[in-house]
Design a protein around this motif. Structure first.
Motif, mmCIF file in Angstrom:
data_model
loop_
_atom_site.group_PDB
_atom_site.id
_atom_site.type_symbol
_atom_site.label_atom_id
_atom_site.label_comp_id
_atom_site.label_asym_id
_atom_site.label_seq_id
_atom_site.Cartn_x
_atom_site.Cartn_y
_atom_site.Cartn_z
ATOM 1 N N GLN A 92 0.769 -1.144 -0.004
ATOM 2 C CA GLN A 92 -0.038 0.108 -0.090
ATOM 3 C C GLN A 92 0.789 1.268 -0.040
ATOM 4 O OE1 GLN A 92 -3.019 0.117 3.122
ATOM 5 N NE2 GLN A 92 -3.742 -2.002 2.727
ATOM 6 N N LEU A 93 1.989 1.171 0.560
ATOM 7 C CA LEU A 93 2.888 2.439 0.855
ATOM 8 C C LEU A 93 3.490 2.458 -0.763
ATOM 9 C CD1 LEU A 93 4.621 4.376 2.250
ATOM 10 C CD2 LEU A 93 6.254 2.644 2.725
ATOM 11 N N ILE A 94 3.961 1.530 -1.210
ATOM 12 C CA ILE A 94 4.595 1.589 -2.471
ATOM 13 C C ILE A 94 3.516 2.259 -3.491
ATOM 14 C CG2 ILE A 94 5.496 0.265 -4.510
ATOM 15 C CD1 ILE A 94 6.954 -1.069 -2.266
ATOM 16 N N VAL A 95 2.408 1.715 -3.393
ATOM 17 C CA VAL A 95 1.163 2.325 -4.477
ATOM 18 C C VAL A 95 1.038 3.507 -4.318
ATOM 19 C CG1 VAL A 95 -1.032 2.016 -4.881
ATOM 20 C CG2 VAL A 95 0.110 0.057 -4.775
ATOM 21 N N ARG A 101 1.460 7.322 -11.410
ATOM 22 C CA ARG A 101 2.431 7.190 -12.516
ATOM 23 C C ARG A 101 2.998 5.687 -12.599
ATOM 24 N NH1 ARG A 101 7.859 6.776 -11.457
ATOM 25 N NH2 ARG A 101 8.348 6.919 -9.272
ATOM 26 N N ASN A 102 3.281 5.148 -13.662
ATOM 27 C CA ASN A 102 3.813 3.869 -13.748
ATOM 28 C C ASN A 102 5.405 4.016 -13.290
ATOM 29 O OD1 ASN A 102 1.422 2.686 -14.603
ATOM 30 N ND2 ASN A 102 1.823 3.180 -16.586
ATOM 31 N N ILE A 103 5.706 3.028 -12.692
ATOM 32 C CA ILE A 103 7.259 3.016 -12.494
ATOM 33 C C ILE A 103 7.957 2.268 -13.653
ATOM 34 C CG2 ILE A 103 6.910 2.846 -9.904
ATOM 35 C CD1 ILE A 103 7.504 -0.145 -9.664
ATOM 36 N N SER A 104 9.147 2.621 -13.724
ATOM 37 C CA SER A 104 9.949 2.191 -14.827
ATOM 38 C C SER A 104 10.434 0.710 -14.631
ATOM 39 C CB SER A 104 11.148 3.115 -14.972
ATOM 40 O OG SER A 104 12.114 2.724 -13.885
#
Length: 119
Positions: A92-95, A101-104
């Motif tokens: 949830q933190l990472i989201v 934005r999409n992560i690379s």
């Protein structure tokens, strides 16, 4: 323990972390007044006593030192945020950090590598 610091408390911790030496209330007073933050000796003393009571500082006679390093503080603060805002869920933190934005691919691979190293 809450890991929230006022601006002056942050300034005190940053100075201690940077100098890595014991400071007296008088040392802090001189430092702040010589660096554009005018304050009274009693005000500094009050901050130091409260920070010691909250567990941020340790005292040896009349001098103070941090109770944990800057890295340890960052870890404790991050865990507090993770637990209180995200119910302990790293996902949830990472989201939330990624937002809309999409992560690379590179970032995703770095995260995977990091998580795999935790096993």
């Amino acid at each position: 323990m809450k890991y929230t610091l006022s601006q002056t408390e942050q300034d005190i911790m940053k100075l201690l972390w940077q100098k890595k030496q014991w400071f007296s209330a008088a040392d802090f007073w001189v430092y702040f007044n010589n660096n554009g933050k005018e304050c009274k000796r009693q005000t500094i003393h009050t901050y130091l006593v409260r920070m010691e009571e909250k567990g941020f500082l340790v005292k040896n006679k009349k001098k103070y030192m941090y109770a944990f390093t800057e890295e340890e503080f960052a870890q404790k603060k991050a865990k507090e945020v993770l637990d209180t805002m995200f119910n302990g869920s790293l996902k949830q933190l990472i989201v939330a950090l990624a937002g809309n934005r999409n992560i690379s691919s590179e970032e995703a691979n770095e995260l995977k590598d990091y998580l795999n190293d935790l096993d």
